[in-house]
Design an enzyme around this catalytic site. Structure first.
Site, mmCIF file in Angstrom:
data_model
loop_
_atom_site.group_PDB
_atom_site.id
_atom_site.type_symbol
_atom_site.label_atom_id
_atom_site.label_comp_id
_atom_site.label_asym_id
_atom_site.label_seq_id
_atom_site.Cartn_x
_atom_site.Cartn_y
_atom_site.Cartn_z
ATOM 1 N N HIS A 86 8.456 -1.811 -3.295
ATOM 2 C CA HIS A 86 8.270 -0.975 -2.108
ATOM 3 C C HIS A 86 8.497 0.507 -2.401
ATOM 4 O O HIS A 86 9.021 1.236 -1.580
ATOM 5 C CB HIS A 86 9.204 -1.449 -0.996
ATOM 6 N N GLY B 21 1.673 -1.701 -1.730
ATOM 7 C CA GLY B 21 1.605 -3.082 -1.245
ATOM 8 C C GLY B 21 2.025 -3.158 0.211
ATOM 9 O O GLY B 21 1.495 -3.958 0.974
ATOM 10 N N HIS B 22 2.978 -2.348 0.584
ATOM 11 C CA HIS B 22 3.374 -2.250 1.999
ATOM 12 C C HIS B 22 2.983 -0.866 2.493
ATOM 13 O O HIS B 22 3.652 0.115 2.189
ATOM 14 C CB HIS B 22 4.879 -2.461 2.161
ATOM 15 N N HIS C 280 0.243 -9.777 6.730
ATOM 16 C CA HIS C 280 1.552 -9.340 7.217
ATOM 17 C C HIS C 280 1.357 -8.313 8.345
ATOM 18 O O HIS C 280 0.749 -7.263 8.150
ATOM 19 C CB HIS C 280 2.276 -8.716 6.021
ATOM 20 N N GLU D 249 4.882 -13.828 7.652
ATOM 21 C CA GLU D 249 5.087 -12.878 8.758
ATOM 22 C C GLU D 249 3.746 -12.303 9.186
ATOM 23 O O GLU D 249 3.599 -11.092 9.341
ATOM 24 C CB GLU D 249 6.030 -11.746 8.322
ATOM 25 N N GLU E 46 7.506 -10.474 14.902
ATOM 26 C CA GLU E 46 8.599 -9.610 14.438
ATOM 27 C C GLU E 46 8.728 -8.363 15.305
ATOM 28 O O GLU E 46 7.727 -7.762 15.700
ATOM 29 C CB GLU E 46 8.335 -9.210 12.977
ATOM 30 N N CYS F 287 9.509 -5.432 14.450
ATOM 31 C CA CYS F 287 8.815 -4.320 13.790
ATOM 32 C C CYS F 287 7.307 -4.352 14.023
ATOM 33 O O CYS F 287 6.662 -3.293 14.037
ATOM 34 C CB CYS F 287 9.052 -4.343 12.284
ATOM 35 N N CYS G 86 14.917 -4.328 8.370
ATOM 36 C CA CYS G 86 13.894 -3.393 8.848
ATOM 37 C C CYS G 86 13.955 -3.170 10.353
ATOM 38 O O CYS G 86 13.759 -2.052 10.829
ATOM 39 C CB CYS G 86 12.508 -3.913 8.457
ATOM 40 N N CYS G 87 14.226 -4.242 11.114
ATOM 41 C CA CYS G 87 14.070 -4.145 12.574
ATOM 42 C C CYS G 87 15.106 -3.252 13.259
ATOM 43 O O CYS G 87 14.731 -2.445 14.117
ATOM 44 C CB CYS G 87 14.076 -5.532 13.202
#
Ligand code: ZN
Length: 647
Positions: free
Chosen positions: A132, A183-184, A259, A311, A327, A329, A409-410
């Site tokens: 990441h 990738g993200h 995702h 996800e 999720e 997020c 993350c959330c």
């Protein structure tokens, strides 16, 4: 190209929008006073902040994880937003200390990533697919821009400009540069923010490069995997490259895949790029993807990404309620994307979804006391099923909110959204102020050559009336555009005491009031909120024969705490009379919905699992609460979609 595509609404600067009490103002204050301090303690206690000291050595426990930088960054971003409207010297001092640590971790060439500096320095930029690095960079950029705008302090902004400059030398179409992309996704939208804050066009071009390069052949992730000596894709990357939206170049994508959070961040960044470059084709691709998400792959709550494995988005109309991942997020990402499309088009459809997600699928992620968080947001909960079938449920689907997560993350994501809510309430064009959302407070802007203060008074979403008072410094001519929520029928409007006919003023979901405003002019906007029984598209298997209750922007649910167990056995008659009641003592003050439903008689079942021809039912009282407020009274059953009784 039609000219309405880029109506170029811009949010008002955060410092110009004050939330004053009411539904969102109270939550923003709780976020500042409770959520942000406890998140700091979590970040500190788990080692995420001190990791920036770069003193971890191989062999020591708790190696800095590849996501960690982003958790800290989102917290700083939230503090930056909060400081824009609410001075808080203690919070600012904490953030300054963290920023000093972050800047101290920057390498001489501008590189800034804890994991790749101390854990695997030999692997910088070698696995964009799984690691990441660019994602963390993006979050640090967002933090830098927010903190600069909230405090005027440039330390972090300057550091992140150096990092962005470094990244721009590594990645790009030039000779010797890597043609990779994250990738993200996340850095795309962050680079556009950095561009807007600094005016440095290189950052916009790099964002555009990352958006356009994605999914091209030969596939970058194949090339870098080969360079690492890998021959197989990891098992967790379900669905191959669709998992991270690199299965096709973005302009060829027509369905939202993979995702869900990654998809939302990518689509938000791509929409930003389209807006900044006037790229109508790219915007049309985004609008098509938006339709796929919101017409086929979104829960009633604005939750998205129904599949826990990966996800991710699954397939059209696959919206299971108990197994919903949804999720927090992802719903937050949907709000980000909705706001961008709204500001590109001026179309209230986007504001409707933004509001739906905010009041339901986002807010359910936070406990009423501001201290606990949901990662997954199912629409049906049966704690016995959760305990008895761990094979079915992802471990992060839980009956109770948690204080923190290993993958955290959330919690800081919801904190930064609440702190920046002022940016979602209004949009300004050359000659109009758009009011997207209703909550008490005050906005300052300049239109018609005059400084104008707009005051909102309302107890929305509980009450139907919104009172807006317009205070131009001197009489001024401009348009006030009020959103007519998509759920509302029979809205009533009064301007300076004169009732107005709503329909002729309606364009793209907004009532356009163009007039010469006098200081103190009052607009009364009444949005009737009857209780609505909502049905799902016939293709949604999980909701067949079921009905959900909604009032205004709020989706409702039944909880065991009010209705006893076996919620699945309740059936709501189609003609059931339901009433709305304000209950100030319940769940921080909510409007509940109550009425009567049918249950089967428990008698006679003691010694039977199956019996023929048992139709007897009895009427029982039911009470529904807003979905966002569920799971604040202990673990128990919860249900959004109720069976409907056969007429
Ligand atoms: Zn999350």
């Amino acid at each position: 190209m039609s000219t309405h595509r880029f109506s170029t609404l811009a949010p008002l600067p955060l410092s110009k929008v004050k939330l004053e009490g009411g539904f969102w103002g109270a939550r923003q204050e709780l976020n500042r006073a409770v959520t942000l301090p406890i998140e700091y303690e979590q970040l500190k206690g788990t080692g995420r902040i001190d990791a920036f000291k770069l003193d971890w050595r191989p062999g020591q426990p708790n190696p800095p994880h590849q996501f960690w930088d982003s958790d800290v960054a989102k917290w700083i971003e939230a503090v930056g937003y909060s400081l824009a409207t609410h001075p808080d010297p203690a919070l600012e001092r904490l953030a300054d200390e963290v920023i000093a640590l972050i800047v101290g971790a920057q390498q001489p060439d501008g590189y800034l990533n804890v994991h790749f500096t101390v854990v695997e320095p030999q692997n910088r930029w070698k696995n964009l697919r799984d690691m990441h690095e660019l994602y963390c960079a993006g979050h640090l950029m967002e933090a830098a821009v927010a903190y600069y705008q909230g405090t005027g302090k440039r330390t972090l902004l300057d550091a992140l400009c150096r990092y962005a400059d470094h990244i721009a030398t590594v990645f790009g179409p030039g000779e010797g540069q890597k043609r990779g992309y994250p990738g993200h996704p996340e850095i795309e939208l962050a680079l556009v923010k950095l561009y807007r804050a600094t005016g440095v066009e290189r950052y916009l071009r790099l964002a555009q490069f990352f958006v356009e390069e994605r999914g091209r052949q030969p596939h970058y992730y194949d090339l870098e995997a080969a360079a690492r000596g890998e021959t197989e894709k990891p098992r967790w990357m379900l669905g191959g490259y669709s998992y991270n939206q690199s299965h096709l170049p973005i302009r060829q994508q027509t369905t939202a895949e993979g995702h869900a959070v990654r998809a939302m961040y990518l689509f938000s960044g791509a929409t930003d790029v389209a807006a900044e470059t006037g790229d109508a084709e790219l915007l049309a691709v985004m609008e098509g993807l938006w339709r796929n998400v919101t017409l086929r792959r979104m829960y009633l709550t604005g939750g998205i990404g129904s599949g826990a494995a990966g996800e991710r988005f699954t397939y059209d109309y696959d919206l299971p309620n108990d197994l919903a991942y949804a999720e927090t997020c992802a719903a937050i990402g949907l709000v980000f994307w909705a706001q961008r499309l709204l500001h590109c088009t001026g179309d209230a459809t986007y504001a409707d979804i933004m509001e739906r997600a905010l009041y339901n699928g986002v807010l359910s992620g936070l406990s009423l006391d501001g201290r606990r968080f949901f990662y997954a947001n199912p629409l049906e909960m049966n704690p016995a099923a959760l305990a008895g079938r761990p094979d079915l449920f992802h471990p992060i689907v839980q009956a109770q909110r948690q204080e923190w997560f290993g993958c955290a993350c959330c919690p800081p994501n919801i904190a930064r959204l609440l702190a920046s809510l002022g940016a979602y309430l209004y949009g300004q064009s050359e000659d109009a102020l758009y009011v997207h959302l209703f909550t008490p407070g005050q906005a300052e802007f300049t239109l018609g050559g005059q400084a104008v203060i707009l005051r909102q008074e309302t107890d929305y979403p509980w009450g139907e009336r919104v009172r807006l008072t317009v205070h131009p410094a001197r009489p001024a001519t401009f348009t006030l555009a009020l959103r007519l929520p998509g759920w509302c029928r029979g809205a009533r409007l009064t301007v300076a005491g004169t009732p107005q006919d709503v329909q002729p003023l309606l364009r793209r979901g907004y009532i356009h009031l163009a007039r010469r405003w006098q200081p103190g002019d009052v607009v009364e906007w009444t949005l009737p909120m009857p209780i609505e029984c909502v049905y799902a598209h016939p293709a949604v298997r999980a909701d067949a024969g079921r009905v959900a209750l909604q009032r205004g922007p709020l989706v409702y649910c039944l909880e065991e705490a009010d209705n006893g167990p076996l919620l699945h056995d309740l059936a709501l008659p189609r003609e059931a009379e339901l009433r709305a009641t304000w209950e100030p003592e319940l769940l921080g003050g909510v409007v509940t919905l109550s009425g009567r439903a049918l249950r089967r008689d428990p008698a006679g079942w003691e010694n039977a699992l199956y019996r023929p021809n048992v139709h007897a039912t009895r009427a029982v009282a039911i009470k529904a609460i807003p979905y966002y407020a569920w799971a604040n009274r202990g673990a128990g059953e919860m249900l959004v979609w109720l069976r409907e009784a056969c007429p």
